[in-house]
Every structure is written in C-alpha cells, then in structure tokens.
Design an enzyme around this catalytic site. Structure first.
Site, PDB file in Angstrom:
ATOM      1  N   GLU A  44      -5.624  -8.358   0.360  1.00  0.00           N
ATOM      2  CA  GLU A  44      -6.222  -8.175   1.686  1.00  0.00           C
ATOM      3  C   GLU A  44      -7.713  -7.932   1.509  1.00  0.00           C
ATOM      4  O   GLU A  44      -8.136  -7.223   0.592  1.00  0.00           O
ATOM      5  CB  GLU A  44      -5.643  -6.963   2.433  1.00  0.00           C
TER       6      GLU A  44
ATOM      7  N   GLU B 237       0.805  -1.231   0.000  1.00  0.00           N
ATOM      8  CA  GLU B 237       0.000   0.000   0.000  1.00  0.00           C
ATOM      9  C   GLU B 237       0.838   1.282   0.000  1.00  0.00           C
ATOM     10  O   GLU B 237       0.824   2.038   0.981  1.00  0.00           O
ATOM     11  CB  GLU B 237      -0.955   0.003   1.191  1.00  0.00           C
TER      12      GLU B 237
HETATM   13  C1  NOJ Z   1      -4.135  -2.402   5.049  1.00  0.00           C
HETATM   14  C2  NOJ Z   1      -2.776  -2.609   5.633  1.00  0.00           C
HETATM   15  O1  NOJ Z   1      -1.918  -3.249   4.730  1.00  0.00           O
HETATM   16  C3  NOJ Z   1      -2.791  -3.322   6.954  1.00  0.00           C
HETATM   17  O2  NOJ Z   1      -1.565  -3.083   7.565  1.00  0.00           O
HETATM   18  C4  NOJ Z   1      -3.963  -2.845   7.765  1.00  0.00           C
HETATM   19  O3  NOJ Z   1      -3.935  -3.329   9.065  1.00  0.00           O
HETATM   20  C5  NOJ Z   1      -5.230  -3.294   7.074  1.00  0.00           C
HETATM   21  N1  NOJ Z   1      -5.282  -2.775   5.735  1.00  0.00           N
HETATM   22  C6  NOJ Z   1      -6.515  -2.881   7.785  1.00  0.00           C
HETATM   23  O4  NOJ Z   1      -6.593  -1.512   7.856  1.00  0.00           O
END
Ligand code: NOJ
Length: 569
Positions: free
Chosen positions: A472, A259
């Site tokens: 994710e 991200e």
């Molecule tokens: C994106 C991130 O990569 C991760 O670190 C985070 O905890 C989750 N989404 C949830 O917000």
C-alpha cells in the site's frame, strides 16, 4: 442460519440484557452467561441494530466507460508549457526501469468498500459493532453501503483495467463465508467472490487476496475474545483453508493478514460494549494477538504449500520510515525501539526467527518462548516483505528519558518508551517532515524522498529472500471532502505529486539494487477510512456517494503514465 452460542458475552445494549436476564443467578464478579440458539439475524438485531441498504442492490453489468473520462488531464502539476523545452519530472530517465515481472496494482478492503453488510447471509463483524455502537467514527458514518462494491465490482474492475492496472488487491469478508466465524459455511458468500475473481481474470487483472483485513466475525469476539484467545488460530485456519481450496489456482498473491500492528492495537476492545472475554491485562493484549496471528499465518502458509499452491503468500506489515529527531544517542535508541515495536515485531520472527530483543525485554515476562517447532514454522512463512509504506516520521526519547520510562509502567509511553513527531525542533526551524495530508490523517505526510533509504533498511535488516512488495502507498488530498465541484476533486495536485515522486523513489531504489517486486496503490476509489469515515479520501477515483458514480482523478493518470514509462514489456 441457526447456531448455538455458548456463554454469550457481549452486552451492547439493553435488549441484549433481556436475553441474559433469564439465566441462573450468578455471583457479582462472574459474568452472566446463557446458552441460546441464535440466528445470524439475531446477531444483527441484538448487537448492531438497523443497517442502511443501497438503492442499487443487484449486481450491475458494466457499461462502456464514457470516452471523455479516459482523456488524461493536461500536465497540471508538471506544466507542459515551454514547448520544446525539457519539462522537469516529465521526461524519461534512461537509467531507470522496473525489473521484468514487476507488477502494479490498486487496493481496497472488504469493510471499506463493499457495503451490503446484511446481504446474502453475511454475519456482523467487529467493525459493524465498532461503527454502529462502540467507536467514535466521524459523522457516525458506517460501512453499511460504503461504495457499494458488492454490486459494482464488475464496473470497477473494468475501470481499472482501462487504466492499465495489472493487479487488484482486495480482501475477503470472513463473515460472508462463515457468518459466525466458525461453524456453518455460507455458499452465497463464496459465490460472490467466485465472480469477483473470475471478473478480474476476464479483464486480465491479477486477483490478489487478503484473507483478513480487520473485519473479525463478531461472534468470535463475543464468544472467546477474538485475537486474545488461542482458539482463533484454528478458526482462522479453517476459514483460510476454504479460500485456499476454492481459489488456490486463480489468485496470484495471498496476504494472510493486513497490518497486524493496527488490528492487534484495537485490543483491548472498548469497555462497556464488550464484556470481559479475557483476563489478559490490557497492556499485554496486543502482544498475545500478535503471537496468535503469527502462528495462524505460519500454519496457513504451510497449509497452502501442502495444497500445492505456488502463488506467493505474505503478511502485510506496516509502518513509516523512522528518523532520529536529533543526533543524540537517546534519539538513536528511540529509533531502534520504534523499529523493534513496529516492523520488527513481526518481521523478526518471520525473517530472522524470533522477536527483536528490545521487544522481548517486555514481552518475555508473559508471552511464551516460541518452541523450536513454532520457530521453524514461522521463520520463512512470508514470501515477500510486504509493506504498507506510506510515510516517515521523526522519533525521539520520551522527555523523562528511556530508562526512566522503562522503569515506570504508569508512563503513557510504556512499554514502547519512544515518542514521535512530524516536525523538527525549533532549533532546526521547526519544519515538517513533508507536506501534510488531510488534517484527519495526521500520521501521513508526503515524505517520498525517504523511500529509497526505507527500502534499503528493510532489505539490509531483514534480507527477504524473494524481495519486497509495497502493498500500500497513497495520500489524502487535504480538505478533499469539502470540495463541491467535481473538477476540483479530480484535480488532486498533492496526491499526483506524491505518486509521481514515490514512483521515482522506487525507481531510484531499484537502480541502487533494492529487490522490489511489485506495488499496489491505496486505493482503487474513495472509501470508508475506518474511524475517519468518509471525511478523508484516499481514492484514485472520486466516488459520488449519492449516485455511486466513479470518476478518475488526475493522480490516477499520473500513476498510470509513470508505470507505462518505466515498465519493461
Ligand atoms: C492501511 C490499511 O490497510 C487500510 O485499510 C487503510 O485504509 C489505509 N492504510 C489508509 O490508512
């Protein structure tokens, strides 16, 4: 480990000032600098201060999982009453199945789960500084202990294997390998991940590695401003090389970056804690970060290929599906701007060869054009369109209009010049886009019905030749942190519904021709949700933070059941 720091720049607290006060006099505008020999321990002491340690502080060998814990819950969300009748959402739809080779996994990330932050030579990261000093983190929580994955990984890997999980996606802590980010290598850090990776293989779990999940070695921020400097590219590459050479034959998928929209959005880092290591104007800093990130990712991609690594290598992108709030042309344009400033920022260079024009209208006044060589290097440097695709939102033009915003750099929405919301206008009932998650994750709603459209949009717009991976997806159950009874926590109907409907939405998209290769649910277990600390829970497993015991939530059983139902052998 001793290391020479040149021009030490960060002044977190008074004791750092002492170190600097011995230096020659300086002008009012120039930062005071010095040359010091400094150890990893010094870095901790000066910039972070005391950290907590866990009561369990040696690697725990797995013990058998209590059989009672492996009993699936009764069908609470989709009740199993009315014997003999069809149960909505429970039967198998014969026209759906995941393609052959499709995999499913669960994810975590170093700073969020590991703890043991000072153990075995790890250097401090930017996030140790953020949580201890420079950011407002819920309840002043830190990742010092987190869920102690550093010592409990064997049990955790055993526990996911018992649920039929096929892949574990985790990240490496850069400052465990290079405590200063560059310079000397810490063999103890490498040996730790040797064992994590070998344990995965022992349990038949594919290890998937994210090389960088936001925990920049603090020293690199101090010495040259981290991702705002081109120096980061070679340091990242040297770090990535160590990982690729060590585990290139064991890791089944590599993610160069997690991200970038999020970590580049951390720039400028908070004032008053970090001295000015860059003269780049605040508004430009995220885009320089993104530029160097793309170059670093592309060089790493080609380095891996030169090392004959065949496992897929991708960047994890992020963002939700974007709908216009109204049918007006202005809101439609706002949606286009939002794609360009989010997914398109990185996906366009990687899959189409350059930044999106709507983004370039802003960045071309300061970012250099990619040279033809850089363009070739970057174009194609992500095997999959890897996306953290959680949710959806409505987008609309700023109240003053897009044009007025674009000509007014003082507008708080400049340079993006779009706005977003989760609710429809009152004229359309004022409804939410989907059920809300925990109030501490306001950005997240269950909007699973938009997933097929989202995946089609990605496929049609960027046409990733090897397909899409959902790296994710997950949900926070509202107010879970307030629940005091374990059985209340483990019964998580909104998360169960989210996973149920999300998997069905993936299956619909696959049936409609979307090339979906695999997916990974966030997260393996409750963990530190960055500035929200432990006040929100994304885990498929509940973690008792006092005892560090883990328990499967109902949603984990639901997810596992769906994959069992729809995966081809
Ligand atoms: C994106 C991130 O990569 C991760 O670190 C985070 O905890 C989750 N989404 C949830 O917000």
């Amino acid at each position: 480990m001793r290391y020479l720091i040149l021009c030490l720049g960060l002044l977190v607290a008074g004791n750092a000032a002492t170190a600097v006060s011995n230096t020659a006099s300086s002008t009012a505008s120039a930062p005071l600098t010095t040359t010091l020999n400094i150890t990893v321990e010094d870095l901790w002491n000066i910039y972070i201060g005391p950290v907590q340690s866990a009561s369990i502080n040696t690697t725990v060998e797995p013990t058998p999982i209590p059989s009672a814990q492996l009993i699936p819950p009764p069908q609470l969300y989709y009740p199993s009453y009315l014997p003999g009748a069809q149960i909505p959402g429970l039967g198998r739809n014969e026209s759906w199945s995941f393609p052959k080779g499709f995999w499913w996994g669960v994810s975590g990330a170093s700073y969020q789960v590991e703890g043991a932050v000072k153990v075995d030579g790890r250097g401090p990261s930017l996030w140790d500084a953020f949580t201890h000093r420079a950011m407002s983190v819920a309840d002043n929580q830190t990742g010092d202990v987190a869920i102690n994955e550093y010592y409990l990984y064997k049990q955790d890997i055993q526990r996911i294997a018992a649920m039929g999980v096929q892949a574990y996606s985790f990240s490496i802590s850069w400052s465990r390998i290079f405590p200063f980010g560059n310079g000397p290598i810490n063999e103890a850090g490498l040996q730790h991940y040797d064992d994590v990776i070998n344990t995965c293989l022992e349990y038949g779990i594919q290890p998937q590695v994210t090389i960088y999940h936001w925990d920049l070695p603090l020293y690199l921020q101090l010495s040259y401003g981290g991702w705002t400097s081109p120096q980061i590219i070679d340091d990242y590459l040297a770090y990535a090389r160590v990982l690729l050479e060590r585990w290139g034959d064991k890791v089944s998928a590599w993610y160069t970056f997690n991200e970038p929209i999020s970590f580049c959005g951390e720039y400028p880092v908070p004032d008053h804690y970090f001295t000015h290591t860059t003269t780049i104007p605040a508004i430009q800093q995220p885009y320089w970060c993104g530029h160097y990130m793309l170059l670093a990712a592309a060089k790493t991609y080609h380095l891996a290929r030169s090392l004959n690594i065949t496992a897929p290598i991708s960047i994890k992108n992020s963002g939700g599906y974007k709908l216009p709030r109204t049918a007006s042309p202005a809101d439609t344009l706002a949606v286009q701007r939002a794609w360009a400033f989010n997914e398109g920022w990185f996906a366009n260079p990687l899959f189409l060869g350059d930044y999106p024009p709507l983004l370039k209208n802003f960045t071309s006044s300061f970012l250099p054009e990619f040279t033809p060589e850089e363009r070739t290097l970057i174009h194609g440097a992500s095997d999959y369109f890897a996306h953290d695709a959680y949710t959806a939102a409505y987008y609309m033009a700023p109240d003053s209009g897009i044009e007025a915003c674009l000509s007014d750099p003082s507008n708080s929405l400049y340079p993006k010049c779009y706005n977003s919301t989760y609710t429809l206008p009152d004229s359309e009932g004022g409804w939410l886009i989907g059920p809300a998650s925990d109030p501490n994750t306001r950005w997240l709603h269950k909007a699973t019905e938009w997933l097929p459209a989202f995946l089609h949009y990605i496929q049609d717009t960027w046409n990733p030749p090897n397909g899409i991976v959902i790296t994710e997806f997950g949900m926070t159950e509202p107010f879970e942190a307030y629940k005091t009874k374990r059985e209340d926590v483990l019964t998580d109907p909104l998360r169960s519904a989210y996973y149920h409907d999300y998997v069905q939405a993936m299956l619909m998209a696959v049936a409609e021709g979307v090339k979906l290769v695999g997916c990974s649910a966030w997260s393996i277990a409750d963990n530190l949700e960055w500035t929200a600390g432990f006040t929100v829970k994304f885990g498929l497993q509940y973690v008792n933070l006092t005892t560090q015991e883990r328990f499967y939530k109902a949603s984990f059983f639901e997810l596992a059941r769906l994959f069992k139902t729809y995966m081809q052998d």
